[in-house]
Each structure stands twice: as structure tokens, then as C-alpha cells.
Design a protein around this motif. Structure first.
Motif, PDB file in Angstrom:
ATOM      1  N   ARG A  69       7.275  -8.370  -0.429  1.00  0.00           N
ATOM      2  CA  ARG A  69       7.428  -9.155   0.357  1.00  0.00           C
ATOM      3  C   ARG A  69       8.210  -9.237   1.250  1.00  0.00           C
ATOM      4  NH1 ARG A  69      10.575 -13.705  -2.706  1.00  0.00           N
ATOM      5  NH2 ARG A  69      12.213 -14.947  -1.025  1.00  0.00           N
ATOM      6  N   TRP A  70       8.956  -8.447   1.967  1.00  0.00           N
ATOM      7  CA  TRP A  70       8.969  -8.088   3.361  1.00  0.00           C
ATOM      8  C   TRP A  70       8.275  -6.744   3.653  1.00  0.00           C
ATOM      9  CZ3 TRP A  70      13.261  -8.952   0.009  1.00  0.00           C
ATOM     10  CH2 TRP A  70      13.838  -9.945  -0.208  1.00  0.00           C
ATOM     11  N   PRO A  71       6.757  -6.844   4.194  1.00  0.00           N
ATOM     12  CA  PRO A  71       5.942  -5.837   4.529  1.00  0.00           C
ATOM     13  C   PRO A  71       6.803  -5.357   5.601  1.00  0.00           C
ATOM     14  CG  PRO A  71       4.542  -7.131   4.094  1.00  0.00           C
ATOM     15  CD  PRO A  71       5.969  -8.196   3.879  1.00  0.00           C
ATOM     16  N   SER A  72       7.380  -5.199   6.848  1.00  0.00           N
ATOM     17  CA  SER A  72       7.368  -4.721   7.675  1.00  0.00           C
ATOM     18  C   SER A  72       8.770  -3.865   8.011  1.00  0.00           C
ATOM     19  CB  SER A  72       7.958  -5.850   9.005  1.00  0.00           C
ATOM     20  OG  SER A  72       8.790  -6.863   8.537  1.00  0.00           O
ATOM     21  N   SER A  73       9.837  -4.324   6.997  1.00  0.00           N
ATOM     22  CA  SER A  73      10.721  -3.613   5.954  1.00  0.00           C
ATOM     23  C   SER A  73      11.225  -2.144   5.822  1.00  0.00           C
ATOM     24  CB  SER A  73      11.348  -4.488   5.444  1.00  0.00           C
ATOM     25  OG  SER A  73      11.248  -4.473   4.462  1.00  0.00           O
ATOM     26  N   MET A  74       9.388  -1.988   4.614  1.00  0.00           N
ATOM     27  CA  MET A  74       9.662  -0.968   4.402  1.00  0.00           C
ATOM     28  C   MET A  74       8.396   0.406   4.412  1.00  0.00           C
ATOM     29  SD  MET A  74      11.402  -0.626   1.786  1.00  0.00           S
ATOM     30  CE  MET A  74      12.460  -1.731   1.113  1.00  0.00           C
ATOM     31  N   GLU A  75       7.897   0.534   6.193  1.00  0.00           N
ATOM     32  CA  GLU A  75       7.402   0.469   6.960  1.00  0.00           C
ATOM     33  C   GLU A  75       7.741   2.317   6.598  1.00  0.00           C
ATOM     34  OE1 GLU A  75       6.056   0.092  10.166  1.00  0.00           O
ATOM     35  OE2 GLU A  75       5.619  -2.328  10.454  1.00  0.00           O
ATOM     36  N   GLU A  76       6.674   3.152   6.615  1.00  0.00           N
ATOM     37  CA  GLU A  76       6.371   4.458   6.098  1.00  0.00           C
ATOM     38  C   GLU A  76       5.145   5.372   6.971  1.00  0.00           C
ATOM     39  OE1 GLU A  76       7.915   6.099   3.052  1.00  0.00           O
ATOM     40  OE2 GLU A  76       5.539   6.869   2.100  1.00  0.00           O
ATOM     41  N   SER A  77       5.688   5.816   7.571  1.00  0.00           N
ATOM     42  CA  SER A  77       4.364   6.592   8.950  1.00  0.00           C
ATOM     43  C   SER A  77       3.134   5.756   9.430  1.00  0.00           C
ATOM     44  CB  SER A  77       3.350   7.386   7.916  1.00  0.00           C
ATOM     45  OG  SER A  77       3.764   8.263   7.388  1.00  0.00           O
ATOM     46  N   GLY A  78       3.839   4.787   9.628  1.00  0.00           N
ATOM     47  CA  GLY A  78       3.403   3.093  11.300  1.00  0.00           C
ATOM     48  C   GLY A  78       2.446   2.237   9.273  1.00  0.00           C
ATOM     49  N   GLN A  79       2.114   2.476   8.831  1.00  0.00           N
ATOM     50  CA  GLN A  79       1.464   1.343   7.383  1.00  0.00           C
ATOM     51  C   GLN A  79       3.113   1.381   6.304  1.00  0.00           C
ATOM     52  OE1 GLN A  79      -1.487   4.479   6.034  1.00  0.00           O
ATOM     53  NE2 GLN A  79      -2.040   4.106   7.598  1.00  0.00           N
ATOM     54  N   ALA A  80       2.437  -0.203   6.287  1.00  0.00           N
ATOM     55  CA  ALA A  80       3.582  -0.430   5.059  1.00  0.00           C
ATOM     56  C   ALA A  80       2.735   0.200   3.468  1.00  0.00           C
ATOM     57  CB  ALA A  80       3.203  -2.137   4.739  1.00  0.00           C
ATOM     58  N   LEU A  81       4.241   0.357   2.993  1.00  0.00           N
ATOM     59  CA  LEU A  81       4.152   0.905   1.448  1.00  0.00           C
ATOM     60  C   LEU A  81       2.918  -0.267   0.769  1.00  0.00           C
ATOM     61  CD1 LEU A  81       7.488   2.654   0.711  1.00  0.00           C
ATOM     62  CD2 LEU A  81       5.174   3.408   2.255  1.00  0.00           C
ATOM     63  N   GLN A  82       2.393   0.007  -0.176  1.00  0.00           N
ATOM     64  CA  GLN A  82       1.554  -0.650  -1.057  1.00  0.00           C
ATOM     65  C   GLN A  82       2.310  -1.021  -2.255  1.00  0.00           C
ATOM     66  OE1 GLN A  82      -1.599  -2.366   0.821  1.00  0.00           O
ATOM     67  NE2 GLN A  82      -0.017  -1.729   2.315  1.00  0.00           N
ATOM     68  N   HIS A  83       1.726  -1.953  -3.095  1.00  0.00           N
ATOM     69  CA  HIS A  83       2.142  -2.079  -4.399  1.00  0.00           C
ATOM     70  C   HIS A  83       0.759  -2.019  -5.176  1.00  0.00           C
ATOM     71  CE1 HIS A  83       2.321  -6.376  -4.337  1.00  0.00           C
ATOM     72  NE2 HIS A  83       2.086  -5.903  -5.552  1.00  0.00           N
TER      73      HIS A  83
END
Length: 86
Positions: A69-83
Motif C-alpha cells: 500500500r505504501w511502498p516507500s514506507s517499508m524500504e529495506e536495503s534501498g529496495q521496497a519489500l515485496q509481497h
């Protein structure tokens, strides 16, 4: 979750209204205070993803839903987490 004080929120509001008024609505100090009074601070289990409510259909976790829903809120190592939706 960050808990800014009222002065920080007012400065952020003023900055948005000045620099990108087309992306926001005017908000008086009174209206800001009304919203502040209605906001519920997230609980520890909500912040850690251990809340009792199951995530929405198609998502393994609430974190996966939030990352979608908010890709930029869950960045990890510069990449958004995927589902993945099965």
C-alpha cells in the motif's frame, strides 16, 4: 512510528502549504488539533506486526500489506519489500 510535537506538525503543514499547495488542503491550527486529539498511537503489537487481527486476504503479513500500500514506507536495503499474492 514517530511522534512529532505540535510545533513540528505545524511547520510541516506550513511547508506543504507554501511549497506544494496543490497536494494538500488548508488546515487551521484548530483543525490540526482536532485531528491530533482523534489519533490513536499504535500499540507495540501493531508496530511489531504481532497484532491479533489477520492481514487482508492475499497478504501473508500486515507488513507485506503495508509495503504494498505504501511502498516507500517499508524500504529495506534501498529496495521496497515485496509481497506475493498466491
Amino acid at each position: 512510528y514517530l511522534e512529532p510535537d505540535s510545533e513540528v506538525q505545524r511547520r510541516q503543514r506550513d511547508h506543504r502549504e507554501l511549497n506544494s499547495p496543490h497536494t494538500t488542503i488548508p488546515m487551521s491550527d484548530d483543525l490540526l488539533a482536532t485531528y491530533q486529539s482523534k489519533f490513536e498511537v499504535p500499540t507495540e503489537d501493531e508496530l511489531t506486526g504481532t497484532a491479533g487481527d489477520p492481514p487482508p486476504a492475499g497478504f501473508a503479513t500486515w507488513r507485506a500489506w503495508a509495503a504494498h500500500r505504501w511502498p516507500s514506507s517499508m524500504e529495506e536495503s534501498g529496495q521496497a519489500l515485496q509481497h506475493s499474492i498466491e
